[in-house]
Design a protein around this motif. Sequence first.
Motif, PDB file in Angstrom:
ATOM      1  N   ASP A  99       2.263  -6.458  -7.422  1.00 24.35           N
ATOM      2  CA  ASP A  99       3.307  -6.598  -6.397  1.00 24.35           C
ATOM      3  C   ASP A  99       3.223  -5.456  -5.383  1.00 24.35           C
ATOM      4  O   ASP A  99       4.226  -4.969  -4.872  1.00 24.35           O
ATOM      5  N   CYS A 100       1.980  -5.073  -5.096  1.00 24.75           N
ATOM      6  CA  CYS A 100       1.757  -3.960  -4.153  1.00 24.75           C
ATOM      7  C   CYS A 100       2.539  -4.082  -2.839  1.00 24.75           C
ATOM      8  O   CYS A 100       3.021  -3.086  -2.311  1.00 24.75           O
ATOM      9  N   PRO A 101       2.696  -5.298  -2.285  1.00 26.41           N
ATOM     10  CA  PRO A 101       3.409  -5.364  -0.992  1.00 26.41           C
ATOM     11  C   PRO A 101       4.836  -4.834  -1.051  1.00 26.41           C
ATOM     12  O   PRO A 101       5.373  -4.400  -0.037  1.00 26.41           O
ATOM     13  N   VAL A 102       5.463  -4.880  -2.226  1.00 25.82           N
ATOM     14  CA  VAL A 102       6.840  -4.369  -2.290  1.00 25.82           C
ATOM     15  C   VAL A 102       6.961  -3.163  -3.209  1.00 25.82           C
ATOM     16  O   VAL A 102       8.042  -2.595  -3.348  1.00 25.82           O
ATOM     17  N   CYS A 103       5.868  -2.756  -3.830  1.00 25.04           N
ATOM     18  CA  CYS A 103       5.944  -1.608  -4.757  1.00 25.04           C
ATOM     19  C   CYS A 103       6.121  -0.320  -3.957  1.00 25.04           C
ATOM     20  O   CYS A 103       5.471  -0.117  -2.932  1.00 25.04           O
ATOM     21  N   ASP A 104       6.986   0.565  -4.467  1.00 20.77           N
ATOM     22  CA  ASP A 104       7.247   1.823  -3.772  1.00 20.77           C
ATOM     23  C   ASP A 104       6.020   2.706  -3.642  1.00 20.77           C
ATOM     24  O   ASP A 104       5.951   3.552  -2.758  1.00 20.77           O
ATOM     25  N   ALA A 105       5.069   2.525  -4.558  1.00 19.01           N
ATOM     26  CA  ALA A 105       3.878   3.377  -4.518  1.00 19.01           C
ATOM     27  C   ALA A 105       2.817   2.817  -3.579  1.00 19.01           C
ATOM     28  O   ALA A 105       1.781   3.452  -3.378  1.00 19.01           O
ATOM     29  N   GLY A 106       3.058   1.623  -3.015  1.00 17.47           N
ATOM     30  CA  GLY A 106       2.081   1.011  -2.114  1.00 17.47           C
ATOM     31  C   GLY A 106       1.660   1.985  -1.023  1.00 17.47           C
ATOM     32  O   GLY A 106       2.493   2.585  -0.354  1.00 17.47           O
ATOM     33  N   GLY A 107       0.350   2.150  -0.853  1.00 16.18           N
ATOM     34  CA  GLY A 107      -0.146   3.101   0.153  1.00 16.18           C
ATOM     35  C   GLY A 107      -0.335   4.487  -0.412  1.00 16.18           C
ATOM     36  O   GLY A 107      -1.000   5.318   0.194  1.00 16.18           O
ATOM     37  N   GLU A 108       0.257   4.762  -1.577  1.00 13.55           N
ATOM     38  CA  GLU A 108       0.098   6.079  -2.194  1.00 13.55           C
ATOM     39  C   GLU A 108      -0.270   5.932  -3.669  1.00 13.55           C
ATOM     40  O   GLU A 108      -0.060   6.837  -4.457  1.00 13.55           O
ATOM     41  N   CYS A 109      -0.784   4.754  -4.040  1.00 13.84           N
ATOM     42  CA  CYS A 109      -0.998   4.433  -5.449  1.00 13.84           C
ATOM     43  C   CYS A 109      -2.452   4.701  -5.821  1.00 13.84           C
ATOM     44  O   CYS A 109      -3.374   4.210  -5.157  1.00 13.84           O
ATOM     45  N   GLU A 110      -2.644   5.462  -6.883  1.00 12.06           N
ATOM     46  CA  GLU A 110      -4.012   5.806  -7.283  1.00 12.06           C
ATOM     47  C   GLU A 110      -4.745   4.575  -7.817  1.00 12.06           C
ATOM     48  O   GLU A 110      -5.947   4.434  -7.628  1.00 12.06           O
ATOM     49  N   LEU A 111      -4.021   3.667  -8.460  1.00 11.03           N
ATOM     50  CA  LEU A 111      -4.644   2.441  -8.971  1.00 11.03           C
ATOM     51  C   LEU A 111      -5.094   1.547  -7.807  1.00 11.03           C
ATOM     52  O   LEU A 111      -6.187   0.972  -7.824  1.00 11.03           O
TER      53      LEU A 111
END
Length: 778
Positions: A99-111
């Motif tokens: 759910d990357c489009p709404v995940c808070d870590a999107g754009g800063e996520c190491e995965l």
Amino acid sequence: MADVTFTVDGNKLTAPAGTLLIEACRKAGIEIPAFCYYPGLSLQAACRMCVVRQEKVPKLQTACTTTVAEGQVFTTDSPEIAQARKATIELLLGNHPLDCPVCDAGGECELQDMTFKYGAGESLMVDAKRHRDEQQWSPAVFYDRPRCILCYRCTRMCGEGMDVWALGIQNRGVVSVIAPNEGERLDCEQCGMCIDVCPVGALTSGSYRYKTRPWEMNHVSTVCTHCGDGCKVTLGVRQANDGSEIVRADNRDKSGINGDFLCAKGRFGFDFVDSSERLTTPLARNAQGKLEAVTWEHAFRLVGAKLKEIRDTKGGEAIGVIGSNHTTNEENYLLQKFARTVLQTNNIDHERTTDYVAFARAVAGHDGRAASLREIASAPAILLIGGDPTNEHPLLAWTLRTNVRLNKARLYVANEKRIKLERQAKAALQLPAGGYAAFSAYLGGSDNSIKDSTFRAAVLGEEKLLIIFGQEYRDSAVADLVQWGLGRPNVRFAYLGDYANSRGAADMGLLPDLLPGYVPINASGTFAQEYVGMPTTPGKTQPEMFVAAAKGELGALLVVGANPLSNGSIDLSTLKNTFVVVQDIFLTETAAIADVVFPAASLYEKTGTVTNTFGDLQLARKAADRAGVKSDFEILVRLAGSMGADVKALVPFGKVGVTADLGQSRGAQSGEADRHAVWLSANGLEPKLSPFDPLALLDEIERLVPAYKLDRLNLFGGNDIKIELGFVPVSALGSAHPELVKPAHNGLFTSGTLGHYSNGLKDLERHQAAEVAASAAD
Ligand code: SF4
Ligand code: SF4
Ligand code: SF4
Ligand code: FES
């Protein structure tokens, strides 16, 4: 450890034997991907993302657990390794919700980054994904279980790093989950460090979640406004209708004296800035005695005329000035200069929370005896006397724990109470009531009222000792302790004070008898030549100003960023014949009784320097903007202008060598330079350099305050600079007024007046109070 030479991807590298391969490679600029590895935390080897090929070893090895030795040969990048890493990612994505489009870590996520790099376009897992609802563990911490990749960074950070151990692992194998160790809600320090180290969006922040995306914010590094430790904090700021809004606080580049650490106050206590209770227009009392909104020009005219009239008819001694522990060094310096040269009074003081005067007197003439926080981070032995750093100095507590954990530093704790840091101590001594007074004599062997000679023997056995002492020490007690240490070759000191610029307030001379740098009024030398109009006798302390007001002898009181009426100990009728002017960000108890109130900018809305309690000077950068407010610096300059004072004498802008500018150094906010230029032109001044630029005062501070020798390259580069206290001739210092020192003793979720206006901190305080009540009922 001796250095060894080894080969990585055909390059010869050198590092101390035993260095982790992943660290040796990082230092050489070779990045090895990692999820579970986190510098400083124990090794986990859970994710297998860091695999590399080691010559003569049959299987791929994990770089986070391999130590380097002479002659080894490694390959960190090959089709085989890329395939192994891709397979790891496929496994991690097996049940990942994507759910990357709404995940808070999107754009800063190491995965996310690793998936982009190694690709895992097709999943071999065909089972339906198992969904679990998100859990809220506290107002600050949310957990989204399916996103978790079980790297255990959070559990290690909370346990080893914070010594809280609030997080653990439930179940085994593929059904393992992270969970609070006690019940379903977190009973912890709410530092948010677990959120910070989580490489994905499994742990998210209650104050930031679903608000914005990382690329929509400006990221501005400044200094935390809450406690005397002075963490560097990066504020995520975005535009808002009334200026800008701070959305997040972290230390994303892990720089500064705190590395990646922030406590609950630094991370969640920024929302006072956006409080609906902020003052955004000047107020003046109308004919009915009510405060009503007025224009800035009206307020300046009114206050300027009144202060001038009182000074010219009753003399400057009829005016009192109270400064702040939160305003910058430049503002504090300007305030005392304004008081002494324009108002012509030495009646200037601030809320003293630590006896820095006694400390300055005690270490005077002994350069190198006052320790910076960086020295505490690497000191081999530390004696902590009094204080409770876990609650009142979270960064210091973190630094001590880290030093003990990673460097095996020996910590000795002497306290009248039991404090949590004893858990890291090599030896702890519980002092009897009143034991601090006898402690210096005990160390010197001339007092037997403390019955534990083994503690003393252990402390005396240390060749190098760093002594940190709390606000229990004042005046002669400070002198005795420092005197004992000065008699030994390698003893250094740190003295604990409360607020972001408590130390800067004292260093910059917000004192009735001492000029900046603790220079006595009656030995003022260069100051006397430069501070034209300055009275030469000491002024009144804060309590003495209120006594004078009660007698009808104080015509005016200017209060900048302080709230002396907050504790209810001052009878309001005291001030009925005094013209009270307040500069503040809120309508505090003191502002509410003022005749004129100026809405001031907070520390996050201005540029300048602040000095933490250890004497580390840092640059605070303007991060946010609020329509309708002005910095205390600008307000003071305008007040001086409205009194007809020579503004150029007050702020030496435009002098050769002064490198002020029209706003560039103050962050990205617009309009300020234009506003200043209009005022300058209207006053016949050249709009090239600005008297409203606080950095225009740096040259003068550096020239007149001996300790403030600034390494500007480092300062403007965002690094801390050590300010050395031992510069005042011992004989010159007068009374320290220990009775005026009133420590604030703020805890993890309280921060004086600022804390009252932070909903984030109040929520955390309520949550923790409910947790404590629940566990008491169990
Ligand atoms: S907020 Fe801090 S203390 Fe609480 S669980 Fe996370 S790391 Fe531990
Ligand atoms: S919550 Fe985050 S930090 Fe903790 S184990 Fe899961 S992925 Fe790692
Ligand atoms: S330790 Fe102090 S300076 Fe650091 S984040 Fe917490 S309150 Fe701010
Ligand atoms: S980073 Fe090495 S195994 Fe996870």
